[in-house]
Design a protein around this motif. Structure first.
Motif, PDB file in Angstrom:
ATOM      1  N   UNK A  98       9.452   9.117 -11.108  1.00 29.09           N
ATOM      2  CA  UNK A  98      10.312   8.958  -9.926  1.00 29.09           C
ATOM      3  C   UNK A  98       9.548   8.267  -8.800  1.00 29.09           C
ATOM      4  N   UNK A  99       8.324   8.716  -8.577  1.00 28.40           N
ATOM      5  CA  UNK A  99       7.516   8.138  -7.506  1.00 28.40           C
ATOM      6  C   UNK A  99       7.240   6.656  -7.758  1.00 28.40           C
ATOM      7  N   UNK A 100       7.028   6.298  -9.001  1.00 29.45           N
ATOM      8  CA  UNK A 100       6.749   4.901  -9.324  1.00 29.45           C
ATOM      9  C   UNK A 100       7.930   3.992  -9.017  1.00 29.45           C
ATOM     10  N   UNK A 101       9.157   4.515  -9.127  1.00 32.06           N
ATOM     11  CA  UNK A 101      10.346   3.728  -8.796  1.00 32.06           C
ATOM     12  C   UNK A 101      10.410   3.423  -7.304  1.00 32.06           C
ATOM     13  N   UNK A 102       9.776   4.266  -6.504  1.00 32.64           N
ATOM     14  CA  UNK A 102       9.845   4.145  -5.039  1.00 32.64           C
ATOM     15  C   UNK A 102       8.584   3.512  -4.459  1.00 32.64           C
ATOM     16  N   UNK A 103       7.543   3.435  -5.247  1.00 32.11           N
ATOM     17  CA  UNK A 103       6.234   3.036  -4.719  1.00 32.11           C
ATOM     18  C   UNK A 103       6.237   1.666  -4.040  1.00 32.11           C
ATOM     19  N   UNK A 104       6.981   0.720  -4.600  1.00 29.42           N
ATOM     20  CA  UNK A 104       7.032  -0.622  -4.001  1.00 29.42           C
ATOM     21  C   UNK A 104       7.645  -0.581  -2.609  1.00 29.42           C
ATOM     22  N   UNK A 105       8.654   0.280  -2.426  1.00 33.33           N
ATOM     23  CA  UNK A 105       9.251   0.448  -1.094  1.00 33.33           C
ATOM     24  C   UNK A 105       8.237   1.041  -0.128  1.00 33.33           C
ATOM     25  N   UNK A 106       7.552   2.092  -0.553  1.00 33.19           N
ATOM     26  CA  UNK A 106       6.528   2.713   0.295  1.00 33.19           C
ATOM     27  C   UNK A 106       5.447   1.706   0.659  1.00 33.19           C
ATOM     28  N   UNK A 107       4.990   0.941  -0.323  1.00 31.31           N
ATOM     29  CA  UNK A 107       3.932  -0.038  -0.077  1.00 31.31           C
ATOM     30  C   UNK A 107       4.378  -1.104   0.920  1.00 31.31           C
ATOM     31  N   UNK A 108       5.645  -1.536   0.804  1.00 32.41           N
ATOM     32  CA  UNK A 108       6.145  -2.557   1.720  1.00 32.41           C
ATOM     33  C   UNK A 108       6.188  -2.026   3.150  1.00 32.41           C
ATOM     34  N   UNK A 109       6.679  -0.815   3.331  1.00 32.50           N
ATOM     35  CA  UNK A 109       6.769  -0.239   4.673  1.00 32.50           C
ATOM     36  C   UNK A 109       5.381  -0.029   5.267  1.00 32.50           C
ATOM     37  N   UNK A 110       4.431   0.396   4.439  1.00 41.03           N
ATOM     38  CA  UNK A 110       3.053   0.551   4.916  1.00 41.03           C
ATOM     39  C   UNK A 110       2.472  -0.796   5.320  1.00 41.03           C
ATOM     40  N   UNK A 111       2.738  -1.812   4.510  1.00 45.24           N
ATOM     41  CA  UNK A 111       2.256  -3.160   4.807  1.00 45.24           C
ATOM     42  C   UNK A 111       2.882  -3.687   6.095  1.00 45.24           C
ATOM     43  N   UNK A 112       4.175  -3.420   6.278  1.00 44.73           N
ATOM     44  CA  UNK A 112       4.873  -3.872   7.491  1.00 44.73           C
ATOM     45  C   UNK A 112       4.249  -3.243   8.728  1.00 44.73           C
ATOM     46  N   UNK A 113       3.954  -1.951   8.657  1.00 47.97           N
ATOM     47  CA  UNK A 113       3.364  -1.264   9.797  1.00 47.97           C
ATOM     48  C   UNK A 113       1.980  -1.827  10.126  1.00 47.97           C
ATOM     49  N   UNK A 114       1.219  -2.164   9.104  1.00 43.23           N
ATOM     50  CA  UNK A 114      -0.107  -2.729   9.332  1.00 43.23           C
ATOM     51  C   UNK A 114      -0.022  -4.119   9.957  1.00 43.23           C
ATOM     52  N   UNK A 115       0.997  -4.890   9.538  1.00 41.70           N
ATOM     53  CA  UNK A 115       1.148  -6.250  10.056  1.00 41.70           C
ATOM     54  C   UNK A 115       1.432  -6.266  11.550  1.00 41.70           C
ATOM     55  N   UNK A 116       2.135  -5.253  12.029  1.00 42.89           N
ATOM     56  CA  UNK A 116       2.537  -5.264  13.432  1.00 42.89           C
ATOM     57  C   UNK A 116       1.810  -4.206  14.261  1.00 42.89           C
ATOM     58  N   UNK A 117       0.729  -3.624  13.703  1.00 40.82           N
ATOM     59  CA  UNK A 117       0.046  -2.546  14.407  1.00 40.82           C
ATOM     60  C   UNK A 117      -0.592  -2.994  15.722  1.00 40.82           C
TER      61      UNK A 117
END
Length: 215
Positions: A191-210
């Motif tokens: 289940x977590x693997x199905x969502x991991x790409x979404x989590x990674x994208x949101x984490x990446x987005x936050x880092x881009x605009x930190x």
């Protein structure tokens, strides 16, 4: 009359669709800011089809995720969206939307599941779309991707409801949206693997605009 319908049915498919929607609608760096993410308590992403002539009814579906106090995001809960309104509207379009919600809107729409009423102004032409809610969703941001042409000014109510059947199918057991969004569940790595790409994208987005200054 307005008719809208999601073309996705499985929550795993919706996770992939949601990632694509986020990548598309958030290409514009001005679409969401550091302050928006810091104040966000929830993110709802949906993909709908619509046609309108005058007043009407709208229905679509997608998923919602909660942002926890420590900054991470919850597992997704499948949701349906229903809008009933009155006012002049005309056009046909396919559109996807990512809504970043504050605490009041998130709890009212997805924890308490109450109707939200207000004035809505919507316009779309080609790949661009915009929505403005007045005393409506209490949104922080509402970036939209669309195809077609549409314009409408309506007063009505919006309700988001959990899809218990799809949630049970994805997580392997009956479970409430509250349990999913508050993180009070244990799920398999699959289940977590199905969502991991979404989590990674949101984490990446936050880092881009930190380093973006708070407005």
């Amino acid at each position: 009359m307005t008719w809208e319908n999601s073309h996705t049915t499985d929550l795993a498919v919706r996770c992939s669709s949601a990632l694509q929607i986020l990548q598309d609608v958030l290409k514009n760096r001005d679409a969401i800011s550091k302050k928006d993410l810091e104040e966000a308590h929830g993110l709802v992403i949906f993909d709908v089809k619509g046609i309108a002539v005058g007043t009407g009814f709208a229905h679509g579906s997608g998923l919602v995720m909660a942002r926890h106090a420590k900054g991470d995001w919850s597992l997704p809960s499948s949701v349906s969206r229903t809008y009933v309104g009155a006012g002049p509207s005309l056009g046909a379009n396919l559109y996807s939307s990512a809504r970043v919600l504050n605490k009041e809107a998130f709890e009212k729409c997805f924890i308490e599941q109450r109707w939200e009423y207000g004035m809505n102004l919507s316009a779309a032409a080609g790949p661009f779309g915009a929505n403005v809610d007045v005393k409506g969703q209490s949104l922080i941001q509402h970036p939209t991707r669309s195809k077609g042409a549409y314009f409408g000014v309506t007063f009505g109510g919006t309700l988001f409801e959990e899809n218990k059947e799809l949630n049970a199918k994805f997580y392997g057991k009956e479970i409430s949206a509250r349990e999913i969004l508050t993180g009070k569940i244990q799920v398999s790595e699959a289940c977590k693997n199905e969502v991991r790409s979404l989590w990674d994208f949101l984490t990446s987005l936050e880092k881009q605009i930190e380093n973006e200054p708070v407005q």
